[in-house]
Design an enzyme around this catalytic site. Structure first.
Site, short mmCIF file in Angstrom:
data_model
loop_
_atom_site.label_atom_id
_atom_site.label_comp_id
_atom_site.label_asym_id
_atom_site.label_seq_id
_atom_site.Cartn_x
_atom_site.Cartn_y
_atom_site.Cartn_z
N CYS A 84 0.80 -1.28 -0.01
CA CYS A 84 -0.20 0.15 0.13
C CYS A 84 0.78 1.27 0.23
O CYS A 84 1.40 1.53 -1.08
CB CYS A 84 -0.94 -0.03 1.27
SG CYS A 84 -2.52 0.91 0.92
N HIS A 179 -3.20 -5.35 1.66
CA HIS A 179 -2.34 -5.64 3.08
C HIS A 179 -2.77 -7.16 3.39
O HIS A 179 -3.37 -7.57 4.26
CB HIS A 179 -3.51 -4.86 3.89
CG HIS A 179 -3.23 -3.30 3.83
ND1 HIS A 179 -2.33 -2.80 4.68
CD2 HIS A 179 -3.87 -2.50 3.20
CE1 HIS A 179 -2.20 -1.38 4.26
NE2 HIS A 179 -3.38 -1.30 3.52
N GLU A 181 -1.17 -8.59 5.27
CA GLU A 181 -0.66 -8.55 6.95
C GLU A 181 -1.90 -8.61 7.71
O GLU A 181 -1.88 -8.81 9.10
CB GLU A 181 0.16 -7.61 7.48
CG GLU A 181 -0.15 -6.20 7.48
CD GLU A 181 -0.62 -5.37 6.41
OE1 GLU A 181 -0.36 -6.07 5.08
OE2 GLU A 181 -0.66 -4.12 6.30
N1 LIG Z 1 -3.45 1.88 3.47
C1 LIG Z 1 -2.56 2.55 3.03
O1 LIG Z 1 -1.19 2.55 3.04
C2 LIG Z 1 -2.79 4.04 2.56
C3 LIG Z 1 -1.88 4.59 1.64
C4 LIG Z 1 -2.24 5.96 1.65
N2 LIG Z 1 -3.42 6.51 1.01
C5 LIG Z 1 -1.19 6.68 0.92
O2 LIG Z 1 -1.36 7.52 0.23
O3 LIG Z 1 -0.03 6.52 1.37
#
Ligand SMILES: NC(=O)CC[C@H](N)C(=O)O
EC number: 4.3.3.6
Length: 203
Positions: A84, A179, A181
């Site tokens: 992410c 994710h 995890e």
């Molecule tokens: N769950 C997340 O890691 C979100 C990422 C977040 N929207 C970002 O721009 O970094």
């Protein structure tokens, strides 16, 4: 015995859900440590960059003098798995970043931050990952980025039913929009640990 040894890996612990990754990696038999300093980075054979907020992680990594050591480690072939926000940090190109937001780079991809819009801030989807035998991956997305384009050096690993790329690989680098995890399916972490074992045995 490179395949069975316990690799020593780190999780970038500036911000975000690093504790969950430490837990997963430990449960898979690795020695997993938080990384906040250059000296800690130098002692690991792989690094996870967790989810969180990429613009904050970017600022903190530069403020703490970690951004340049991280870039050097990536260039030297250190296995790195970004989830992410971590995927955003690994992308060579960022779309819809905050003003002045930088990435570490490494993955020959363009990612769009918060690509699924406020209507779908979080959702879950079954994801077919041809590199894994067996069950599809149950993927959890939270304000997730999407891989908008994949350059010639990177390969898509996972694609949503609508064709959008949400998992990529390039040599020692691995990135997912979602994710693992937060689920009980740790095949991406296991793939990362294989890379860490290979890296450890080569140095
Ligand atoms: N769950 C997340 O890691 C979100 C990422 C977040 N929207 C970002 O721009 O970094």
């Amino acid at each position: 015995m490179a395949g069975s040894s316990a690799p020593r890996v780190g999780v970038l612990a500036l911000q975000g859900d690093f504790r969950e990754h430490l837990h997963v990696l430990t449960s898979l038999g690795a020695t997993a440590v938080p990384v906040r300093r250059e000296a800690e980075l130098a002692e690991v054979d792989g690094l996870v960059i967790p989810g969180g907020e990429s613009s904050v992680m970017d600022k903190l990594s530069r403020m703490f003098g970690l951004a340049e050591p991280l870039k050097a480690a990536i260039a030297s072939g250190l296995p790195v798995y970004g989830t992410c926000a971590g995927l955003i940090m690994l992308a060579d190109r960022i779309l819809d970043g905050m003003a002045g937001q930088q990435t570490l780079g490494g993955l020959d991809v363009a990612v769009r931050r918060n690509a699924f819009g406020s209507q779908r801030e979080s959702f879950e989807s079954e994801l077919d990952v041809p590199a894994f035998d067996g069950e599809p991956v149950h993927a959890v997305f939270i304000r997730a980025p999407v891989v908008e384009s994949v350059g010639p050096l990177a390969s898509p690993l996972g694609v949503l039913p609508d064709g959008r790329v949400v998992a990529v690989e390039q040599g020692a680098l691995l990135g997912t929009s979602f994710h693992p995890e937060m689920t009980h399916d740790y095949r991406f972490h296991a793939r990362f640990l294989d890379k860490a074992r290979t890296f450890a045995s080569a140095r």
